[in-house]
Design an enzyme around this catalytic site. Structure first.
Site, PDB file in Angstrom:
ATOM      1  N   ASP A  87       1.201  -1.384   0.410  1.00  0.00           N
ATOM      2  CA  ASP A  87       0.015  -0.229  -0.373  1.00  0.00           C
ATOM      3  C   ASP A  87       1.053   1.065  -0.168  1.00  0.00           C
ATOM      4  O   ASP A  87       1.784   0.744   0.742  1.00  0.00           O
ATOM      5  CB  ASP A  87      -1.298   0.064   1.369  1.00  0.00           C
ATOM      6  CG  ASP A  87      -1.614   1.217   1.476  1.00  0.00           C
ATOM      7  OD1 ASP A  87      -2.183   1.440   0.024  1.00  0.00           O
ATOM      8  OD2 ASP A  87      -2.590   1.059   2.545  1.00  0.00           O
ATOM      9  N   ASP A 122      -2.317   7.650  -2.979  1.00  0.00           N
ATOM     10  CA  ASP A 122      -3.666   7.820  -3.196  1.00  0.00           C
ATOM     11  C   ASP A 122      -4.297   8.993  -2.020  1.00  0.00           C
ATOM     12  O   ASP A 122      -3.018   9.272  -1.202  1.00  0.00           O
ATOM     13  CB  ASP A 122      -4.981   6.918  -3.297  1.00  0.00           C
ATOM     14  CG  ASP A 122      -4.308   5.902  -1.669  1.00  0.00           C
ATOM     15  OD1 ASP A 122      -3.547   6.106  -1.642  1.00  0.00           O
ATOM     16  OD2 ASP A 122      -6.002   5.471  -1.824  1.00  0.00           O
ATOM     17  N   CYS A 276     -12.797 -23.822  18.870  1.00  0.00           N
ATOM     18  CA  CYS A 276     -11.973 -23.887  17.371  1.00  0.00           C
ATOM     19  C   CYS A 276     -10.654 -25.205  18.028  1.00  0.00           C
ATOM     20  O   CYS A 276     -10.239 -24.979  18.790  1.00  0.00           O
ATOM     21  CB  CYS A 276     -11.435 -22.437  17.408  1.00  0.00           C
ATOM     22  SG  CYS A 276      -9.891 -22.384  16.165  1.00  0.00           S
ATOM     23  N   CYS A 278      -8.315 -25.443  15.968  1.00  0.00           N
ATOM     24  CA  CYS A 278      -6.810 -24.957  15.184  1.00  0.00           C
ATOM     25  C   CYS A 278      -5.987 -25.318  15.635  1.00  0.00           C
ATOM     26  O   CYS A 278      -5.679 -25.732  17.413  1.00  0.00           O
ATOM     27  CB  CYS A 278      -6.999 -22.949  14.849  1.00  0.00           C
ATOM     28  SG  CYS A 278      -6.286 -22.251  16.425  1.00  0.00           S
ATOM     29  N   CYS A 281      -5.937 -23.518  19.890  1.00  0.00           N
ATOM     30  CA  CYS A 281      -6.755 -23.772  20.560  1.00  0.00           C
ATOM     31  C   CYS A 281      -7.123 -25.247  20.733  1.00  0.00           C
ATOM     32  O   CYS A 281      -7.472 -26.264  22.044  1.00  0.00           O
ATOM     33  CB  CYS A 281      -8.202 -23.591  19.236  1.00  0.00           C
ATOM     34  SG  CYS A 281      -8.228 -21.748  19.786  1.00  0.00           S
TER      35      CYS A 281
HETATM   36 ZN   LIG Z   1      -8.157 -21.103  16.919  1.00  0.00          ZN
END
Ligand SMILES: [Zn+2]
Length: 520
Positions: A87, A122, A276, A278, A281
């Site tokens: 950016d 910009d 979760c 993942c 977790c």
């Molecule tokens: Zn997780």
């Protein structure tokens, strides 16, 4: 450079190839990387999450890491060998006022450090009022011209260049900015989204901006959205035409002790369980997470949040392939009333729905689920109805009579052959209106699931569709066979009443056997 592989609504799976030869699949999520301090390394994102692209800030690089970036290139600087978008620093103008760099300097830096996708300097509109917004668009367009002249003089481009679309919530301004940029030699577009809209949950406004930008630039080139925020809005921004988007939310939320889920956010101190599995977790529980030293907690939260973001992208891609992006929107619309409001406004926007209809394939490998009056407005339903009306009812004057049968009725071949030839068999009670016998088992009519409550809730709409079809066909008489189920029976009765109102001859038949030839 960009190839569309599959479409659903205005969302598409595409293949983006940069001048440097790097390839990524869209919809593409680009985590924001701070080039100076970054808790979660970009290399980890590639290895663990399969991140194909990240975005960083060229202005910060030019202020803080210029020499190193010029020496090593931006990929080595970030330790990331996937696609890097930079950016320009426009965002810093929004946050801190003027930036100390010219469009030419920022353009040169991005070319020199080897960004895969670059953005000219910009002037973001943010949530400015009309006058200020006009000024930001003018300045942005001037900067874009300056950037293009510079690039032309410089010779061959290394980066793909994205034209930032400004104008904010002033949609006419936004569209005129986008149309002017469409005439310039940019490779893709990037919509500046005012962060306060996201923070204030004004999703309806954001959604309108995305579609306004998409409809102004056409469907050929990719559209990036700056600052996409929470993953629960990802399906919407994809469905409205954004091919790629960045977000720093995974980290900003983590710093604020907020745990992302695909349907919302939970504060860490209110988490009793981690919903979760993942890799983060699955090796820690909520209590342990809370007790971690702050730096470590923020890092793990940011990692978990990233897993949630990337998981949602996969879900969106699968939904596009399955033609089920709308089902995902319907689900996510329930995450928050503001999101629901944005969804309802999408479903009430006739122009947008027609555009979605044009980009939705007429067949799909999975069925369509309809729940209520809102989902009845889906492009697939409109498309199915339009094709039925055009191909089966309009333009051929049906000399005979229509025989309307409840759609729950099973009609064997033997039974059908005993129905007099001057009776066209049509089934009533479907979301598409009346379905001719020959199309009864074809897509999408037999692959559309809906609850019986739809007949009640949307009775007027369904009756009107049937009436439209019958009128288009010009039958001399309509016979309606009564249904056994209460909802369908009421439908048949109402349809008869409505047809009589229109002075169409109707006969109500108790049992189909009354009509059969050679009955004993
Ligand atoms: Zn997780």
């Amino acid at each position: 450079m960009f190839e569309v592989l599959a479409e659903n609504l205005l969302g598409r799976i595409g293949r983006l190839k940069t001048r440097s030869g790097r390839v990524a699949e869209t919809p593409l999520f680009l985590p924001v990387i701070n080039p100076v301090t970054q808790d979660v390394p970009a290399s980890w994102m590639k290895k663990e999450l399969g991140a194909e692209a990240v975005i960083t800030n060229a202005y910060i690089i030019s202020r803080r890491l210029r020499e190193e970036a010029l020496r090593t290139g931006v990929h080595a600087l970030l330790d990331f060998d996937g696609m890097v978008m930079t950016d320009s620093g426009g965002y810093q103008i929004l946050e801190y006022g003027e930036v100390e760099a010219s469009p030419e300097e920022i353009a040169e830096l991005q070319e020199e450090i080897g960004s895969d996708i670059a953005v000219p300097l910009d002037v973001p509109t943010g949530l400015s009022g009309r006058e200020k917004a006009e000024e930001t668009v003018e300045k942005t367009l001037r900067n874009l011209q300056a950037t293009l002249s510079f690039l032309e003089k410089r010779g061959e481009r290394r980066c793909l260049w994205a034209a930032p679309i400004q104008g904010g919530i002033h949609l006419d301004l936004l569209q005129s900015c986008a149309r002017k940029e469409k005439e310039m030699s940019f490779d893709l577009f990037a919509l500046g989204s005012p962060t306060p809209l996201m923070e204030g949950y004004r999703f309806d406004k954001l959604f309108k901006m995305i579609y306004a930008a998409r409809s102004a630039i056409g469907f050929g080139k990719p559209l990036h959205l700056f600052g996409a925020g929470h993953p629960m809005i990802f399906p919407f921004i994809v469905a409205l035409g954004a091919d790629m988007f960045d977000s720093a939310s995974y980290y900003l939320y983590a710093k604020d002790d907020r745990y992302m889920t695909e349907y919302g956010t939970i504060r860490v101190d209110k988490l009793d369980y981690l919903p979760c599995y993942c890799p983060i977790c699955s090796r820690i529980d909520a209590g342990e997470l809370r007790k971690l030293e702050r730096g470590e907690r923020v890092k793990l939260l940011a990692m978990h949040n990233l897993y949630v973001c990337f998981e949602e992208i996969r879900r969106i891609k699968q939904a596009i392939r399955d033609g089920r992006l709308m089902e995902l929107l319907e689900l996510r619309a329930r995450c928050h009333p503001s999101l629901y409001q944005g969804f309802v406004e999408i479903m009430r926007d006739g122009d947008l729905l027609r555009a979605m209809e044009e980009h939705t394939p007429i067949s799909s490998r999975r069925g369509i689920n309809i729940y209520d009056g809102l989902s009845l407005r889906r492009p697939e339903i409109a498309l199915g109805r339009r094709r039925l009306l055009q191909n089966c009812f309009t333009g051929r004057r049906h000399e005979g009579k229509a025989l309307l049968l409840p759609e729950t009725l099973r009609v064997s071949f033997e039974k059908a052959s005993r129905i007099p030839e001057d009776l066209d068999m049509l089934f009533y009670g479907s979301p598409y209106g009346l379905i001719p016998l020959g199309l009864r088992y074809s897509y999408p009519f037999s692959q559309t699931n809906y609850p019986k409550t739809l007949l009640d809730e949307c009775l007027d709409d369904l009756i009107e569709e049937a009436v439209k079809q019958l009128k288009a066909a010009g039958y001399s008489k309509v016979l309606i066979v009564a249904a056994r189920s209460k909802a369908l029976e009421r439908f048949g009765r109402e349809l008869a009443r409505r047809l009589r109102e229109l002075e169409i001859e109707v006969e109500e038949v108790e049992d189909i056997r009354e009509l059969m030839k050679g009955r004993k």
